[in-house]
Design an enzyme around this catalytic site. Structure first.
Site, PDB file in Angstrom:
ATOM      1  N   GLU A  60      32.329  20.515 -43.007  1.00  0.00           N
ATOM      2  CA  GLU A  60      31.564  21.749 -43.232  1.00  0.00           C
ATOM      3  C   GLU A  60      32.360  22.803 -43.986  1.00  0.00           C
ATOM      4  O   GLU A  60      31.836  23.461 -44.884  1.00  0.00           O
ATOM      5  CB  GLU A  60      31.043  22.320 -41.904  1.00  0.00           C
ATOM      6  N   HIS A 129      25.757  22.701 -29.175  1.00  0.00           N
ATOM      7  CA  HIS A 129      24.728  22.463 -30.191  1.00  0.00           C
ATOM      8  C   HIS A 129      23.564  23.452 -30.106  1.00  0.00           C
ATOM      9  O   HIS A 129      22.520  23.224 -30.690  1.00  0.00           O
ATOM     10  CB  HIS A 129      24.157  21.044 -30.055  1.00  0.00           C
TER      11      HIS A 129
END
Ligand SMILES: Cc1ncc(C[n+]2csc(CCOP(=O)(O)OP(=O)(O)O)c2C)c(N)n1
Ligand SMILES: [Mg+2]
Lengths: 324, 366
Positions: A60, A129
């Site tokens: 990322e 998450h």
């Protein structure tokens, strides 16, 4: 008007912008050959090919940073984060580079970048998450943050984000991807920074963004049916820039505000809204501003409890009744 | 793939390979060679002048001096063609001057003046000149490494034959994002050239205390199937020759390179670094100044070649000093930004007064 899913609305927005502008490139983990972890990019790779729709390795910081560099050079990368929770490993690139490069260069460089993906709890995937970092992102002058609640808004805001010349974070929601709604055929844009009254009312303003708007609408329905209370639902749609006037006008009309926010309460988006309301329309208020946020703990896994951790219609109704 | 550190030319005595004969150097004119000297001297005189301003308390924050490393910026950046770009970290004054930014705008930026290259909004660590293909000036260690990758990605996307020279320090190679960038660069055939300016220290930490492989940093590129080389930074001809190989690899094969250029900084990590002489002995600094100063070595080289004499040297140096002094004057005479300038250059759409810049509230002061 055709009825399509939130997912399809996003997909249409991406496809239309890929078609319109050859500088648009869609990039992220699994976006191309796999058709997207949540199938938002379904069919795009097949239609637009390797150059325009690009699978990245799980890096990322690396690929968001690459997107920032490419945007500085005039491309319009649309970067997918499989979850906004994963942005935390790329925060330096988002905040320091995308967010600050225009300022630090005295306006010589701009960064027409979109970062998009789901930012929500409620899917029983545990704390790592389930983050909702729109408040962190909106805390950086230089970034824009939008949070669509409906298929119509999702398409219009996504297209606006891609055409915007500043970095825009689009906060989606996995629980909304399958939701259906009316979306007109053909081209439209929703300007970033314009809120929407999703339901008119006179007794209390429920102010929310993202999926919390739907929770607020459910509460408003029951308030009307069960308590004869007329709640107005204000959908912020955009966190930064923020449509302050629409929020304040609603409170001027109803004299009561309950803020509904899937963010955590401490320094969450609703904290900013509450501060703004007391600062600008204090005299219009007939009761203290109330907030219904996610309960202030890391997102719990246990499914029945996680459902309680997020704002519920019940909690909203209790707050409204307490100040009515 | 490349030479190993054991074969590396020793830092004493003449380079065993004469890189002056390399194709990129063989046709250099006297003017070009004197130009490199002038550029190195301009960096040094600019920074010495800025140091004085710092010591007079006229500057805020950090001042990371490049003095001692001038041959790296001059040797590499002078090779840039129209579609070649560059990006570096916070030790950026040298790079800025070589790509053509003026001493005036740079000095004014150091003093936080409105006439500075970033209108006083960036400071020493954040110089930018996109019109000169220079993308900063970045304060977060290794934060610029994926940006350089993205710049090179955009070049390839637009079918332009160019590359992005992306500079990092010997400490920065330990950041994860650099390694993500290397993997992406190799995986996608991106024309990026990573240039490690190995000045042997990251702040007060020596290379031996920061790198698992102590003998070589560029070698880590092996893990990503990237070509790499090590470069004796005090020899401008070698810097040019090896950097040109990397640029050609980027242009012709669209492949990345990692170059590790050995160099040395004379001052502390930043001027505020009071420990400058604690983590290394004063004798070490003196040794480098006496034996490895890149400017002196280049002067000697040009004298040997018969194209520089004391009079010419004096002329070039005086010009650099004069330019620096004029820049100090310019910076001191320049106004500070106005308080309302705090709110410009944040959002493009707001600055341009576009429709998008006018919907909603962008700033939240009260
Ligand atoms: C992410 C991050 N961590 C730490 C710092 C503080 N810091 C600034 S420069 C530096 C040393 C870097 O050394 P090196 O990469 O060798 O570059 P040099 O200063 O020698 O040019 C450190 C630790 C920072 N700016 N960013
Ligand atoms: Mg170093």
């Amino acid at each position: 008007m055709p009825v399509i899913t939130y997912r399809q609305a996003l997909n249409d927005a991406l496809a239309e912008e890929l078609e319109r502008d050859e500088n648009v490139v869609v990039m992220g983990e699994e976006v191309a050959e796999y058709n997207g972890a949540y199938k938002i990019t379904e069919g795009l790779w097949k239609r637009f090919g390797d150059k325009r729709v690009v699978d990245t390795p799980i890096s990322e910081a690396g690929f968001i940073g690459l997107g920032v560099g490419a945007a500085m050079m005039g491309l319009r990368p649309v970067m997918e984060l499989m979850f906004w929770s994963f942005a935390y490993v790329a925060y330096d690139q988002i905040i320091n580079n995308a967010g600050c490069v225009r300022y630090m260069s005295g306006g010589l460089i701009n960064c027409p970048l979109v970062i998009r993906g789901p930012a929500n709890g409620g899917t029983n995937v545990g704390a790592t998450h389930s983050h909702t970092p729109e408040n962190f992102l909106a805390n950086t002058p230089g970034l824009k943050v939008v949070s669509p609640a409906t298929p119509y808004d999702a398409k219009g805001l996504m297209k606006a984000a891609i055409r915007d010349n500043d970095p825009v974070c689009v906060m989606e929601n996995t629980l909304l991807y399958g939701d259906q709604g009316e979306v007109p055929e053909g081209e439209y844009i929703i300007p970033i920074g314009v809120a929407d009254i999703k339901r008119e009312g006179t007794d209390v303003s429920l102010i929310a963004h993202g999926r919390a708007v739907l929770t607020a609408l459910a509460a408003a329905h029951r308030l009307h049916e069960e308590f004869n209370i007329s709640a107005e639902v204000v959908d912020l749609r955009s966190i930064r820039p923020l449509d302050q006037e629409t929020v304040l006008n609603s409170v001027r009309k109803t004299h009561r505000a309950v803020l509904v926010d899937e963010n955590k309460p401490f320094c969450g988006v609703s904290a900013q809204i509450a501060s703004m309301i007391q600062e600008h329309v204090f005299d219009d208020l007939d009761a203290p501003v109330q907030r219904v946020c996610s309960l202030d703990a890391p997102a719990i896994y246990s499914p029945p409890l996680e459902a309680l951790q997020l704002p519920t219609a019940d909690r909203i109704i209790q707050k409204v009744l307490a100040i009515s | 793939m490349s030479v190993t550190r054991a074969e590396k030319p020793k830092k004493t005595g003449r380079n065993p390979v004469d890189y002056a004969k390399a194709p990129i150097n063989a046709d250099l004119t006297k003017e070009q060679k004197l130009g490199f000297l002038a550029d190195m001297l301009r960096i040094r005189r600019f920074e010495q002048a800025s140091l004085k301003l710092y010591q007079q308390g006229k500057m805020g924050g950090f001042l990371h001096l490049y003095i001692g490393q001038e041959s790296v910026a001059v040797g590499t950046l002078a090779l840039m063609g129209d579609h070649d770009h560059a990006i570096t970290a916070y030790r950026d004054h040298g790079h800025a001057l070589v790509v053509g930014m003026s001493m005036n705008e740079c000095m004014a930026e150091l003093l936080g003046k409105a006439t500075g290259c970033s209108k006083g909004k960036g400071g020493s660590m954040h110089f930018f000149a996109p019109d000169k293909n220079f993308w900063g000036g970045h304060g977060i260690v290794a934060g610029q490494t994926p940006l350089g990758l993205g710049i090179a990605y955009a070049l390839k996307y637009k079918d332009l034959k160019g590359c992005c020279l992306t500079y990092i320090g010997d400490g920065a190679v330990n950041q994860g994002v650099y390694h993500e960038s290397l993997n992406l660069a190799s995986l996608w055939d991106i024309p990026v050239v990573y240039i490690i300016e190995n000045n042997q220290y990251s702040m007060g930490t020596s290379l031996a205390r920061s790198s698992a492989i102590k003998s070589c940093l560029a070698e880590r590129a092996e893990g990503y199937k990237i070509d790499w080389d090590i470069v004796n930074g005090e020899d401008l001809y070698e810097v040019r020759a090896k950097t040109w190989d990397a640029i050609e690899r980027a242009h012709e094969k669209c492949r990345p390179t990692v170059l590790e250029i050995d160099t040395y900084r004379y001052y502390g990590h930043s001027v505020a670094d009071a420990n400058a002489k604690k983590y290394r002995k004063p004798e070490e600094i003196e040794f480098y100044k006496q034996n490895h100063d890149p400017i002196t070595l280049w002067e000697n080289r040009l004298k040997e070649e018969g194209i520089l004499d004391e009079a010419e040297l004096k002329k070039v140096d005086e010009a650099a000093k004069k330019e620096a002094a004029a820049a100090v004057q310019f910076a001191e005479d320049s106004p500070f930004p106005e308080p309302e300038d705090i709110f410009s250059d944040i959002y493009y759409e707001v600055d341009m007064g576009t429709e998008s810049g006018q919907t909603g509230r962008h700033f939240f002061n009260d």
